[in-house]
Design a protein around this motif. Structure first.
Motif, PDB file in Angstrom:
ATOM      1  N   ALA A  27     -60.577 -41.079  45.793  1.00 59.33           N
ATOM      2  CA  ALA A  27     -60.672 -41.354  44.845  1.00 59.33           C
ATOM      3  C   ALA A  27     -59.768 -42.741  45.071  1.00 59.33           C
ATOM      4  O   ALA A  27     -59.616 -44.217  45.915  1.00 59.33           O
ATOM      5  CB  ALA A  27     -60.765 -41.921  43.218  1.00 59.33           C
ATOM      6  N   GLN A  30     -60.342 -43.438  48.434  1.00 58.19           N
ATOM      7  CA  GLN A  30     -61.890 -44.670  49.294  1.00 58.19           C
ATOM      8  C   GLN A  30     -61.325 -45.666  48.941  1.00 58.19           C
ATOM      9  O   GLN A  30     -61.637 -47.696  48.901  1.00 58.19           O
ATOM     10  CB  GLN A  30     -62.862 -44.092  47.932  1.00 58.19           C
ATOM     11  CG  GLN A  30     -64.054 -45.180  48.320  1.00 58.19           C
ATOM     12  CD  GLN A  30     -65.186 -44.375  47.155  1.00 58.19           C
ATOM     13  OE1 GLN A  30     -64.644 -42.923  46.869  1.00 58.19           O
ATOM     14  NE2 GLN A  30     -66.116 -44.944  47.139  1.00 58.19           N
ATOM     15  N   CYS A  31     -60.267 -46.533  48.087  1.00 64.06           N
ATOM     16  CA  CYS A  31     -59.717 -47.514  47.598  1.00 64.06           C
ATOM     17  C   CYS A  31     -59.410 -48.293  47.795  1.00 64.06           C
ATOM     18  O   CYS A  31     -58.886 -49.345  47.989  1.00 64.06           O
ATOM     19  CB  CYS A  31     -59.230 -47.618  45.936  1.00 64.06           C
ATOM     20  SG  CYS A  31     -60.134 -47.233  45.044  1.00 64.06           S
ATOM     21  N   ARG A 248     -57.812 -50.008  40.367  1.00 63.09           N
ATOM     22  CA  ARG A 248     -59.215 -49.855  41.019  1.00 63.09           C
ATOM     23  C   ARG A 248     -59.725 -48.833  40.516  1.00 63.09           C
ATOM     24  O   ARG A 248     -61.217 -48.527  40.967  1.00 63.09           O
ATOM     25  CB  ARG A 248     -58.669 -50.304  42.066  1.00 63.09           C
ATOM     26  CG  ARG A 248     -57.997 -51.496  42.872  1.00 63.09           C
ATOM     27  CD  ARG A 248     -57.628 -52.098  44.141  1.00 63.09           C
ATOM     28  NE  ARG A 248     -58.295 -52.324  44.850  1.00 63.09           N
ATOM     29  CZ  ARG A 248     -58.156 -51.513  46.305  1.00 63.09           C
ATOM     30  NH1 ARG A 248     -56.398 -52.372  46.267  1.00 63.09           N
ATOM     31  NH2 ARG A 248     -58.629 -51.897  47.082  1.00 63.09           N
ATOM     32  N   VAL A 249     -58.404 -48.050  40.815  1.00 60.62           N
ATOM     33  CA  VAL A 249     -58.818 -46.473  40.390  1.00 60.62           C
ATOM     34  C   VAL A 249     -60.322 -46.324  39.662  1.00 60.62           C
ATOM     35  O   VAL A 249     -61.621 -45.615  40.177  1.00 60.62           O
ATOM     36  CB  VAL A 249     -58.141 -45.518  41.142  1.00 60.62           C
ATOM     37  CG1 VAL A 249     -58.789 -44.315  40.224  1.00 60.62           C
ATOM     38  CG2 VAL A 249     -57.506 -45.333  42.460  1.00 60.62           C
ATOM     39  N   GLU A 251     -61.733 -48.258  37.742  1.00 60.05           N
ATOM     40  CA  GLU A 251     -63.346 -48.300  37.884  1.00 60.05           C
ATOM     41  C   GLU A 251     -63.667 -47.759  38.942  1.00 60.05           C
ATOM     42  O   GLU A 251     -64.716 -49.022  38.818  1.00 60.05           O
ATOM     43  CB  GLU A 251     -62.771 -50.405  38.018  1.00 60.05           C
ATOM     44  CG  GLU A 251     -62.164 -50.709  37.035  1.00 60.05           C
ATOM     45  CD  GLU A 251     -61.783 -52.460  37.736  1.00 60.05           C
ATOM     46  OE1 GLU A 251     -61.856 -52.901  38.453  1.00 60.05           O
ATOM     47  OE2 GLU A 251     -61.438 -53.094  36.450  1.00 60.05           O
ATOM     48  N   LEU A 252     -63.223 -47.367  39.587  1.00 65.08           N
ATOM     49  CA  LEU A 252     -64.366 -46.837  40.794  1.00 65.08           C
ATOM     50  C   LEU A 252     -65.528 -46.048  40.501  1.00 65.08           C
ATOM     51  O   LEU A 252     -66.026 -44.534  39.619  1.00 65.08           O
ATOM     52  CB  LEU A 252     -63.711 -46.526  41.742  1.00 65.08           C
ATOM     53  CG  LEU A 252     -63.842 -45.743  43.021  1.00 65.08           C
ATOM     54  CD1 LEU A 252     -64.676 -47.021  43.893  1.00 65.08           C
ATOM     55  CD2 LEU A 252     -62.894 -44.224  43.756  1.00 65.08           C
TER      56      LEU A 252
END
Length: 507
Positions: A27, A30-31, A248-249, A251-252
């Motif tokens: 994750a 990915q961010c 951010r992580v 909210e993924l």
């Protein structure tokens, strides 16, 4: 602090990500936050002669370096090893070549009777091997070894001397939905978690594995756990770096099972493992039909041509996890007759599964088959010495069999590692009470010590959130009166042994 935070009505469904070190790492990647993580690669939990060289190439580790090996789904440092590069192949042989068939049964028959005593001490590396053996994940990860800023702290037994420690900073935070959408993060604090030995100078690969482990990995055992305060400036720097990354992580959109399995298109066993973990999450929110459907789907992802073949360990492990989860679904509804065959199939697939042995033991307890239940809990502890619920269940089984001294010993072993285990405190107080009431022969000094231990344990249990006021009955009040009474204590009415169910459903 406890009154200021509570679970929301619609909690974030991020358990699959939070409880899986690989999914969490991916994750971050990915961010676009890979720079905040150690380099990491995943490998099937199966030994091959070239695996060590592959790991060293992937992590760019030279002869003088070391790598960190981890299980993806364990906490409290279970299954975490720091391994010198020169020892990597030999270590992987120990971790990934699990005894099977009769060899595993012979090992359990030898080790289970001494599981409580062995849980107190022993080689940390031997214990990590057990965590690998009993794990249900089809993969493990290897990470780059990163070092922390040295932390000055007193040496153990050092008479005031201090050393520089390679600590791990732990920070706590609360997440909540923001009014304008997205997530808000609030920091709760942080501390340094320290290993038992100070940091060693020089290349990590130049140290023996035991020495390297002792100066980097913190201990499970209560007496050896050490912490240190983090300077406020350092905490604020960590908060500033992590805060935007964490929102951010989290909210993924990675918690949905369809998103998760599409992220691992070429890894059938890991997809099945993730699906099974999603199924466990769903039963926790009452979505039983969806949970069963995902379990069936997970099982279809993996086929094992030879169920007892040691070479099929990744596939056997994840199918064992599916069966154990199916059994747990029935057990949570107290359908023990339907649950037990699934626990037995889980053990056929993975005879080293501590979780399946524990749950089979619980099913036996429900039928009051105390001796056989105790044997299952001992096997669970032999395979996972840090597993608190088998230790607590074992204490009750031994009390039911009249083995009160052994029941006390099991509770003490549990509390040595996890002092917040309120049920272990309660079971110990009960066992001590019953032992004293049956006329235990000992010196007056030893009897006073036992009464004091039992009274302290009872007080600790009562103060725990696990025992609300309505659970505290006349039985407990009479036990306390007995421990506090003088010479007339034997005239007090004897209280019965109470059951204290502590079933834990590992997801």
């Amino acid at each position: 602090m406890e009154g200021a935070y509570c679970m929301g009505k619609n909690p974030l469904k991020k358990g699959v990500m939070v409880d899986n070190k690989r999914v969490m790492h991916d994750a971050f990647v990915q961010c676009g936050l890979a720079f905040m993580r150690p380099r990491q690669f995943a490998y099937p939990r199966k030994y091959s002669p070239g695996l060590a060289d592959r790991i060293k190439r992937d992590l760019c580790v030279g002869k003088g370096g070391a790598v960190v090996l981890k299980l993806v789904n364990r906490a409290r440092g279970a299954g975490v090893l720091v391994c010198p590069a020169a020892d990597l192949d030999a270590t992987l042989r120990q971790l990934l070549q699990v005894p099977a068939g009769n060899d595993m049964e012979v090992w359990l028959q030898r080790q289970a009777p001494r599981a409580v005593q062995d849980s107190w001490s022993g080689s940390p590396l031997d214990e990590q091997r057990l965590h690998f053996w009993s794990n249900e994940s089809p993969v493990f990860v290897a990470e780059q070894l990163c070092r922390s800023e040295p932390v000055s702290a007193p040496l153990l037994g050092g008479a005031g001397a201090e050393g520089a420690f390679d600590g791990t900073m732990r920070v706590a935070f609360a997440l909540r939905g923001a009014a304008q959408g997205g997530l808000e993060l609030e920091w709760l604090g942080g501390y340094w978690k320290l290993p038992p030995a100070p940091a060693a100078l020089g290349e990590p690969g130049g140290l023996a594995a035991e020495q390297l482990h002792a100066c980097i990995i913190s201990s499970f055992n209560t007496e050896e756990k050490r912490t240190a305060e983090v300077p406020e400036a350092h905490l604020q720097a960590v908060y500033a770096a992590l805060g935007p990354a964490l929102t951010r992580v989290f909210e993924l959109d990675i918690a949905d099972w369809q998103v998760l399995i599409s992220s691992y298109p070429d890894e059938a066993a890991f997809r099945a493992f993730v699906l099974c973990r999603c199924a466990a999450n769903l039963r926790g929110v009452g979505q039983w039909d969806k949970s069963w459907w995902l379990l069936d789907r997970a099982a279809k992802h993996v086929q094992v041509a030879r169920p007892k073949d040691p070479g099929c360990l990744p596939e056997r492990a994840v199918l064992s996890y599916v069966e154990r989860t199916r059994g747990t679904n029935f057990a949570m509804k107290e359908e023990w007759g339907k649950a037990t065959p699934h626990f037995e199939r889980a053990l056929d697939l993975l005879p080293s599964s501590a979780s399946a042995y524990y749950l089979k033991g619980v099913a036996l307890q429900e039928r009051q088959r105390w001796e056989k239940a105790a044997d299952c809990h001992l096997r669970a502890l032999a395979l996972d010495p840090d597993f608190r619920t088998p230790a607590m269940a074992l204490s009750e089984c031994w009390s039911r069999l009249g083995r009160f001294e052994q029941a006390i010993e099991a509770s003490l072993a549990c509390l040595h590692r996890q002092p917040d285990a309120a049920v272990a405190q309660y079971n110990m107080a009960q066992a001590a009470y019953q032992l004293l009431r049956q006329g235990h022969q000992a010196s007056e000094e030893e009897l006073r010590r036992l009464r004091r231990l039992a009274l302290d344990s009872l007080d600790a249990a009562e103060s725990s959130p696990f025992f609300p006021e309505d659970k505290w009955t006349e039985v407990e009040r009479q036990m306390r009166r007995y421990f506090r009474a003088g010479k007339n204590r034997e005239t007090l009415p004897k209280q019965p042994l109470k059951s204290c169910k502590t079933y834990a459903w590992r997801p």
